[in-house]
Write an enzyme that holds these catalytic residues in place. Structure first.
Site, PDB file in Angstrom:
ATOM      1  N   SER A  53      40.473  39.425  47.798  1.00 12.94           N
ATOM      2  CA  SER A  53      39.558  38.310  47.522  1.00 12.94           C
ATOM      3  C   SER A  53      40.328  37.076  47.050  1.00 12.94           C
ATOM      4  O   SER A  53      41.246  37.170  46.250  1.00 12.94           O
ATOM      5  CB  SER A  53      38.567  38.740  46.438  1.00 12.94           C
ATOM      6  OG  SER A  53      37.723  37.663  46.102  1.00 12.94           O
ATOM      7  N   LYS A  75      35.999  35.389  49.179  1.00 16.35           N
ATOM      8  CA  LYS A  75      36.249  34.688  47.921  1.00 16.35           C
ATOM      9  C   LYS A  75      35.043  34.859  47.009  1.00 16.35           C
ATOM     10  O   LYS A  75      33.899  34.827  47.462  1.00 16.35           O
ATOM     11  CB  LYS A  75      36.492  33.206  48.229  1.00 16.35           C
ATOM     12  CG  LYS A  75      36.882  32.401  47.016  1.00 16.35           C
ATOM     13  CD  LYS A  75      37.460  31.061  47.408  1.00 16.35           C
ATOM     14  CE  LYS A  75      37.678  30.234  46.140  1.00 16.35           C
ATOM     15  NZ  LYS A  75      38.574  30.896  45.172  1.00 16.35           N
ATOM     16  N   ASN A 125      48.701  31.910  40.084  1.00 10.36           N
ATOM     17  CA  ASN A 125      47.621  31.045  40.526  1.00 10.36           C
ATOM     18  C   ASN A 125      46.580  30.935  39.430  1.00 10.36           C
ATOM     19  O   ASN A 125      46.426  31.842  38.604  1.00 10.36           O
ATOM     20  CB  ASN A 125      46.983  31.567  41.817  1.00 10.36           C
ATOM     21  CG  ASN A 125      45.881  32.576  41.559  1.00 10.36           C
ATOM     22  OD1 ASN A 125      44.748  32.202  41.227  1.00 10.36           O
ATOM     23  ND2 ASN A 125      46.204  33.847  41.660  1.00 10.36           N
ATOM     24  N   ILE A 143      43.105  29.283  40.240  1.00  9.15           N
ATOM     25  CA  ILE A 143      42.172  28.516  41.081  1.00  9.15           C
ATOM     26  C   ILE A 143      40.896  28.219  40.292  1.00  9.15           C
ATOM     27  O   ILE A 143      40.351  27.121  40.371  1.00  9.15           O
ATOM     28  CB  ILE A 143      41.811  29.298  42.365  1.00  9.15           C
ATOM     29  CG1 ILE A 143      43.070  29.833  43.063  1.00  9.15           C
ATOM     30  CG2 ILE A 143      40.966  28.446  43.307  1.00  9.15           C
ATOM     31  CD1 ILE A 143      44.024  28.825  43.596  1.00  9.15           C
ATOM     32  N   GLY A 144      40.432  29.204  39.536  1.00  7.91           N
ATOM     33  CA  GLY A 144      39.252  28.974  38.699  1.00  7.91           C
ATOM     34  C   GLY A 144      37.931  29.173  39.419  1.00  7.91           C
ATOM     35  O   GLY A 144      36.932  28.529  39.082  1.00  7.91           O
ATOM     36  N   CYS A 193      38.685  38.306  36.679  1.00  9.33           N
ATOM     37  CA  CYS A 193      39.389  37.059  36.977  1.00  9.33           C
ATOM     38  C   CYS A 193      40.017  36.526  35.694  1.00  9.33           C
ATOM     39  O   CYS A 193      39.307  36.257  34.730  1.00  9.33           O
ATOM     40  CB  CYS A 193      38.454  36.009  37.566  1.00  9.33           C
ATOM     41  SG  CYS A 193      39.300  34.428  37.827  1.00  9.33           S
TER      42      CYS A 193
END
Lengths: 275, 320
Positions: free
Chosen positions: B25, B49, B73, B75-76, B134
């Site tokens: 993902s 995603k 990374n 990305i948020g 995340c």
């Protein structure tokens, strides 16, 4: 800027020629059946390091002919260092051509192309296209020192008017290339620029003062290079034709949307960036 | 001999994958981005995603830093929000030649249940991954995967919304991943994705600034492979549901390690940024490996690592 990405694929190329234009600056010719045919000014490719030891490297496409394309790069890390060891006959796989290039559809008649350092790699294709279309093209070329103003003669031979600046004054004006642009007596109707981010910001300022539009080819760290990871984004006005498909209503009260440099870019209109 | 067909299909709950390779993902967009470079019919599936209840602009830039043997990374969770996603994006997944797995992220248990229910209701989506790990969204993102009780509650709430296979993605940034895995299993997960990225950071010594706009990020790539492999091994001994092993897999040999440690399928993320042909090479390599050893199915090697310690553990158990 029209989407050109449908022509992209993995090209397994053979190095057809290699030239060290200056210490640490390498030009590799890539023999590939149709990479050169597919490439448009301002597009890039992702070069896959043969060792597989690190992420692919995004490089501007320097030259493009029927069965030959080339890349021009400054050795600045382990990935470009590996690419610099390739010799004629070696294989180099590349994904591309990628991204949306310069928009030349307005048929500008007098164009300034500003290139800084390694940014020269994305300057030749638009210069050739514009000259072929009958436009006047001035190249404003900046580098740290004379030896790094690589392949300048190539642009002169193609029909560009050359203006140079170096940090140490060893060739052309001493100082920033954008200072030379600003002093232009007759203003161009469009500016295209590729180089380090501070130079691009300065180009955007000069273009605004001139009252002309500028297209900037941005430099950003990529992961995928094809639009899959959203790692290389830049803030863009939501009104831009290049704004990605994203909800227009609730954006936290902002009219800014993040666009991918690799997918919607790498070339953006300076007046649409919100950086 | 040699050309005998081998079976690479695997089962994640009621979900059958033709190949045991899932694209991680956030690494693979919706698949279309990579379609020019890879034959999507030769990968098992794409984990899309993550999508959230509300649209998210994502983190400030820079969002990526290349590091030794990997990348950071942050990305948020940039995404258009579930409403826009269902209206504009999901319908385009119907013509993909591989399995499409939705991914849900959120900031509350209610968020997860709400988005999971709406996403799972779409026929284009074969299964749902719960991204409860995340590391790149302020405070809440990873909280769920770092707390066994919250893991149980969020998985239970999502489970109640759908019968489609539910994959729960775990965080490596915990003390006892096996305990959290058991909670996810007991709350109704059909499979576990092990692991998400490892938290990390990088600082620019010229400017003294963190090199990520979000200050911290998630580390991926070969740098985390041994960490991920151990996590798979520990989780495999704690649960009976299948595991999607992921973390720095770049080659068939890397993939085999994860199967032997107990993964039923593998996730490929950062390796796609080296070379988009890697997933197909791994599938070809797995088939060749099985043929060479006269094995018929990839399932035959799952969890077969010959571990002395595991045998000792079994012996102790017998003595109880």
């Amino acid at each position: 800027m029209p989407s050109l990405q449908t022509r992209a694929r993995v090209h397994v190329t053979t190095i057809s020629d290699r030239c060290e234009l200056a210490p640490g600056v390498v030009l590799l010719g890539l023999h590939a059946p149709d990479l050169g045919k597919a490439a448009r000014p301002g597009q890039f490719l992702m070069a896959i390091p043969p060792s597989g030891a690190a992420a692919a490297v995004a490089l501007g496409i320097y030259e493009a002919r029927a069965d030959r394309a080339s890349i021009l790069f400054f050795v600045c890390g382990k990935r470009t260092s590996e690419l610099s060891t390739l010799r004629v006959g070696d294989t180099l796989a590349c994904s591309g051509p990628l991204g949306n290039g310069f928009d030349l559809s307005a048929n500008p008649r007098d164009v300034a192309i500003v290139a800084g350092g390694a940014g020269i790699a994305s300057a030749l294709l638009p210069a050739e296209a514009l000259i072929a279309a009958g436009a006047r093209v001035r190249l404003y070329y900046g580098a740290r020192t004379q030896a790094l103003l690589v392949d300048a003669q190539r642009f002169a031979d193609a029909g560009c008017e050359l203006h140079a600046a170096t940090d140490d004054g060893s060739a052309g004006r001493r100082g920033y290339i954008t200072e030379l642009l600003e002093q232009a007596q007759d203003r161009p109707d469009m500016v295209l620029a590729c180089g380090p981010t501070p130079m691009l910001r300065a180009v955007a300022d000069v273009a605004r003062r001139f009252g002309i539009r500028a297209q900037l080819s941005l430099e950003e760290t990529f992961a995928c290079g094809v639009g899959g990871c959203w790692g290389c984004v830049v803030p863009l006005t939501a009104e831009s034709a290049q704004a990605p498909n994203f909800p227009r209503e609730d954006r936290g009260g902002s009219d800014v949307v993040f666009a991918r440099v690799c997918k919607e870019g790498p070339v953006f209109w300076a007046d649409e960036l919100r950086w | 001999m040699g050309q005998e067909t081998v079976d690479l299909s695997v089962q994640l709950g009621s979900l059958t994958l033709a190949y045991p390779t899932l694209m991680g993902s956030g690494c693979y967009g919706s698949g279309q981005e990579f379609a020019p470079f890879v034959d999507l019919s030769r990968i098992g599936g794409i984990v899309l995603k993550s999508v959230t209840r509300q649209p998210r602009l994502g983190n400030p830039t820079p969002r990526l830093v290349h590091t030794p043997s990997g990348m950071l990374n942050a990305i948020g969770l940039q995404n258009p929000g579930i409403d826009f996603y269902l209206e504009h994006d999901v319908a385009t997944f119907a013509d993909r030649p591989c399995t499409m797995i939705g991914s849900v992220a959120g900031f509350s248990i209610d968020d997860y249940a709400y988005v999971c229910e709406r996403l799972a209701a779409r026929r284009e989506i074969a299964a749902v991954e719960l991204n409860i790990s995340c590391p790149n969204v302020a405070s809440e993102g990873e909280t769920f995967a770092c707390d066994p009780r919250l893991t149980a509650r969020v998985v239970g709430a999502a489970r109640a919304t759908t019968d489609k296979p539910l994959i729960v993605k775990l965080s490596p940034n915990v003390t006892d991943i096996a305990a959290i895995a058991r909670q996810a299993q007991d709350a109704g997960a059909d499979a576990l994705a092990v692991v998400n990225t490892v938290r990390g950071m990088a600082i620019d010594v010229q400017t003294w600034q963190p090199r990520l706009g979000n200050v911290t990020g998630g580390l991926s790539g070969p740098a985390i492979r041994p960490i991920a492999l151990l996590a798979v091994y520990e989780v495999a001994r704690a649960v009976t549901i299948p595991i999607v092993g992921q973390g720095g897999i770049e080659s068939v040999s890397d993939a085999l390690e994860f199967f032997l440690a107990g993964a039923s399928a593998i996730g490929i993320g950062t390796a796609n940024f080296i070379d988009p042909r890697i997933p197909e090479r791994i599938v070809d390599g797995l088939a060749a490996y099985l043929r060479q050893r006269n094995l018929h199915s990839i399932r035959e090697i799952v969890g077969r690592a010959n571990v002395g310690f595991a045998n000792a553990h079994q012996y102790e158990g017998d003595e109880d």
